[in-house]
Design a protein around this motif. Structure first.
Motif, short mmCIF file in Angstrom:
data_model
loop_
_atom_site.label_atom_id
_atom_site.label_comp_id
_atom_site.label_asym_id
_atom_site.label_seq_id
_atom_site.Cartn_x
_atom_site.Cartn_y
_atom_site.Cartn_z
N ASP A 125 -13.79 -13.65 11.60
CA ASP A 125 -13.49 -12.36 11.60
C ASP A 125 -13.37 -12.09 10.15
N LEU A 126 -13.29 -10.71 9.59
CA LEU A 126 -12.96 -10.29 8.50
C LEU A 126 -11.46 -10.27 8.17
N PRO A 127 -11.32 -10.20 6.84
CA PRO A 127 -9.67 -10.15 6.37
C PRO A 127 -8.98 -8.54 6.76
N HIS A 128 -7.96 -8.40 6.43
CA HIS A 128 -7.27 -7.19 6.38
C HIS A 128 -7.88 -6.10 5.64
N VAL A 129 -8.29 -6.44 4.28
CA VAL A 129 -8.88 -5.41 3.33
C VAL A 129 -10.23 -6.22 2.60
N LEU A 130 -11.14 -5.28 2.55
CA LEU A 130 -12.40 -5.51 1.81
C LEU A 130 -12.51 -4.57 0.58
N SER A 131 -12.84 -5.04 -0.62
CA SER A 131 -12.86 -4.26 -1.67
C SER A 131 -14.12 -4.71 -2.55
N ILE A 132 -14.41 -3.61 -3.30
CA ILE A 132 -15.60 -3.57 -4.11
C ILE A 132 -14.96 -3.06 -5.64
N CYS A 192 -11.90 -0.73 2.15
CA CYS A 192 -12.10 -0.36 3.35
C CYS A 192 -11.25 -1.41 4.34
N ALA A 193 -10.79 -1.15 5.31
CA ALA A 193 -9.87 -2.13 6.29
C ALA A 193 -11.05 -2.90 6.92
N GLY A 194 -10.83 -4.30 7.04
CA GLY A 194 -11.67 -5.32 7.61
C GLY A 194 -12.18 -4.80 8.90
N HIS A 195 -11.53 -4.35 9.91
CA HIS A 195 -11.90 -3.99 11.17
C HIS A 195 -12.95 -2.77 11.20
N VAL A 196 -12.73 -2.04 10.33
CA VAL A 196 -13.50 -0.65 10.23
C VAL A 196 -15.04 -1.20 9.63
N VAL A 197 -14.97 -2.20 8.59
CA VAL A 197 -16.27 -2.61 8.11
C VAL A 197 -17.12 -3.48 9.17
N HIS A 228 -14.08 3.76 0.56
CA HIS A 228 -13.67 4.65 -0.28
C HIS A 228 -12.88 4.30 -1.40
N VAL A 229 -12.74 5.45 -2.39
CA VAL A 229 -12.18 5.14 -3.54
C VAL A 229 -10.57 4.51 -3.46
N GLY A 230 -10.10 3.70 -3.84
CA GLY A 230 -8.84 3.10 -3.85
C GLY A 230 -7.69 4.18 -4.36
N ARG A 231 -6.50 4.15 -3.52
CA ARG A 231 -5.61 5.06 -4.38
C ARG A 231 -5.25 5.09 -5.48
N HIS A 232 -4.95 3.81 -6.33
CA HIS A 232 -4.38 3.68 -7.51
C HIS A 232 -5.32 3.24 -8.44
N ASN A 233 -6.64 2.93 -8.05
CA ASN A 233 -7.73 2.42 -9.00
C ASN A 233 -9.00 3.15 -8.80
N GLU A 234 -9.44 3.87 -9.53
CA GLU A 234 -10.81 4.64 -9.34
C GLU A 234 -11.93 3.63 -9.31
N GLY A 235 -11.81 2.68 -9.84
CA GLY A 235 -12.92 1.71 -10.00
C GLY A 235 -12.90 0.57 -8.84
#
Length: 627
Positions: free
Chosen positions: A523-530, A573-578, A562-569
């Motif tokens: 399974d994927l973790p709670h958060v995925l980030s780029i 996305c939530a893991g279950h959505v991905v 989508h762009v993170g709330r506190h970091n534009e770079g």
């Protein structure tokens, strides 16, 4: 008197005293001649020392052991090759003068100054064979020679063997080893040895402190670098120009340009006079930070200080001019440099090639040709600059022609690039892998620049499968090794060190990797980030081209980031959505990269006749994501 003046570096006065003694009738003896040979030798003026040595023999004075030791030592200090020193060594034996420990120490010192580590081993073995006892100077000089040859394992073995001879390593031994590890990039070994030295109760000297400052600074561990500076001051050794040069250079390379500027001001307020290396480092720092007017001002300051510029300083300033688009000024500076008798190096020409590659591919070839005529061998940075020029070409045909011209100079390197660009992966991939293995032995920054440039040109002209294959090859060779990182709570893709093409190709590799994990039942973790590196805490100076390209590409893929709330770079996305998106029926087709041949008339490699290829709707959809 002659000997004392020699130790004080007053060689002309020593020569005057020698001549006066000869006129007085008592200077024509082995002691006076030996003292004058030593005076010249200590000052590194070996040619004059050799002349006095020859004059001594012509005058009928037979050299003794001290004379021979002195002239061999002079050979080392004056940079004379080992062959000359060995010739004198053989002469002394023919004359019946038996060598002693000082003789062999001096011979090893000649090897050390010439970085002749294998020869130093042979001299040391001969010393042992003759039963001549070694001292701390013998071992320190031998270790220095071996370290200069980059043979750190052997150096460590020699250091260990000192204990068997009941010779304890001293601060010089440790400083030499620490410096050797530092120059090879073995920073952790150097730091460990520094702590071992302190634990042994040996007080670090200025060399070891400065080496450690340089290592911490290169690692970006600036707090520890500054702490070492404070330790140095507490030990009664104030930071000198070498200390500041290390910090300024490292701050500049780490993108901390304001910090570098602050240190430059601070060192001057402390009464330290910047040298050529200082000015080169600060100009390079300003250049990398886009502070080109400041770089120009520093160069004016440099000239007013009466210092003579070298190739490093000129190259740093030329690079600064090129980066801000002042190519004519850069060429003018190149001419000034050559008129001053300073030969440009590969770094100088790489800057010009990169600058011309931004808008004039014809001039790019001309500059490359001029570089070749000067006998300068292109390196991987040159290759990257040429590839960057290719990616800016208006058409695939123009890029192909540029690479074809480059193949006249280097069939292998540019042949690989041309083959990959033309989609001939099967034919050239073996050569490409061999080239990648060579680049893997280079430093991280150079390797990353090469892969960024190669992937960009492939991606730009539609060789998407080729681009993906290249970034996978790079990752396998530990380039961008931290691009994928995982924790229990988060999986992250870090793209901030990649070019636009490399980032988009790597994005597909990462997403397909996630899909494979799901397929295997994970399974994927709670958060995925780029991470694009262009947000509030940007790691890279410049505009947000990469960020925009990645966002556009994700949009084309219909990926739910989508762009993170506190970091534009940071894109999140939530893991279950991905997971749901990756398992959707159409997603795999979107993630598999296909090569694109844009609608154009181009000579066929098979027939030599023009052929036209038309894109499918799917290929057009994928092509739009280039950003």
């Amino acid at each position: 008197m002659i000997s004392t003046l020699g130790r004080l570096g007053k060689v002309e006065i020593a020569q005057e005293v020698f001549l006066r003694s000869q006129k007085a009738g008592f200077g024509n003896n082995v002691y006076a001649y030996s003292a004058l040979v030593s005076a010249y030798g200590r000052s590194g003026r070996c040619s004059e020392a050799l002349k006095v040595f020859q004059a001594m023999k012509k005058a009928g004075c037979k050299p003794n052991l001290i004379t021979y030791n002195t002239i061999i030592d002079a050979c080392g200090k004056g940079g004379v090759d080992l062959k000359k020193a060995l010739g004198i060594f053989e002469e002394m034996q023919r004359e019946g003068v038996e060598p002693d420990r000082i003789t062999f120490n001096s011979l090893i010192a000649v090897c050390s100054r010439g970085s002749l580590w294998e020869e130093s081993q042979r001299v040391f073995s001969e010393m042992q064979r003759r039963g001549i006892e070694q001292d701390i100077f013998t071992y320190n000089t031998l270790i220095d020679a071996v370290c200069k040859g980059g043979q750190m394992k052997l150096a460590a073995t020699i250091m260990m063997s000192m204990h068997h001879k009941l010779i304890s390593p001293n601060v010089v031994t440790y400083s030499t080893m620490i410096d050797g590890y530092g120059k090879l990039g073995c920073f952790e070994e150097a730091i460990s040895l520094y702590h071992e030295m302190k634990n042994a109760g040996i007080r670090p000297d200025r060399v070891s402190y400065n080496t450690l400052v340089d290592i911490y600074a290169k690692l970006g561990r600036f707090e520890e670098a500054l702490t070492t500076c404070k330790d140095m001051e507490r030990a009664g050794l104030k930071a000198d120009v070498v200390t500041y040069n290390a910090l300024i250079d490292a701050y500049g390379k780490q993108g901390k340009h304001e910090d570098a500027a602050g240190l430059f001001v601070k060192m001057k307020t402390e009464g330290l006079i910047p040298n050529v290396l200082t000015y080169s480092a600060i100009i390079d720092a300003y250049s990398k930070g886009g502070m080109h007017l400041e770089a120009k001002q520093v160069f004016r300051e440099f000239k007013s200080a009466g210092l003579k510029p070298d190739v490093v300083l000129y190259s740093a300033l030329i690079d600064s001019y090129c980066k801000c688009g002042f190519v004519d000024d850069a060429v003018e500076l190149l001419q000034e440099m050559m008129q001053a008798g300073i030969q440009p190096n590969i770094v100088t020409y790489n800057s010009l090639i990169d600058a011309y590659g931004r808008n004039n591919q014809v001039f790019t070839v001309n500059v490359f040709h001029e570089m070749q005529q000067l006998g300068l061998k292109p390196n991987v940075v040159t290759f990257s600059a040429i590839l960057n020029a290719c990616s800016r070409c208006a058409s695939l045909q123009e890029a192909s022609v540029l690479l074809e011209e480059m193949r006249l100079f280097d069939t292998r390197v540019y042949g690989v690039a041309h083959g990959l660009l033309m989609g001939s992966r099967q034919q050239v991939w073996g050569e490409a892998e061999a080239l990648f293995d060579e680049i893997a032995r280079m430093d991280y920054g150079t390797g990353a620049a090469f892969y960024n440039a190669l992937t960009d040109v492939l991606w730009h002209f539609g060789q998407r499968e080729g681009a993906q294959k290249v970034v996978v090859a790079a990752k396998r060779r530990q380039v961008w090794e931290n691009a994928f990182w995982r924790s229990e709570q988060q999986f992250c893709l870090d793209l901030h060190l990649m070019s636009v093409g490399a980032a988009q190709a790597m994005l597909h590799v990462w997403l397909l990797d996630l899909r494979a994990l799901l397929w295997e039942g994970h399974d994927l973790p709670h958060v995925l980030s780029i991470l694009t590196g262009w947000g509030k805490h940007s790691k890279v100076a410049g505009d947000s081209t990469l960020k925009r390209a990645v966002e556009s590409h994700l949009l084309q893929l219909r990926a739910p980031f989508h762009v993170g709330r506190h970091n534009e770079g940071r894109l999140v996305c939530a893991g279950h959505v991905v997971r749901d998106w990756l398992q959707a029926p159409r997603t795999l087709d979107l993630l598999i990269l296909r090569d694109i041949v844009f609608p154009s008339v181009f000579p066929s490699q098979r027939t030599g006749q023009p052929e036209t290829q038309v894109l499918s709707l799917q290929e057009i959809h994928m092509g739009d994501s280039a950003g």
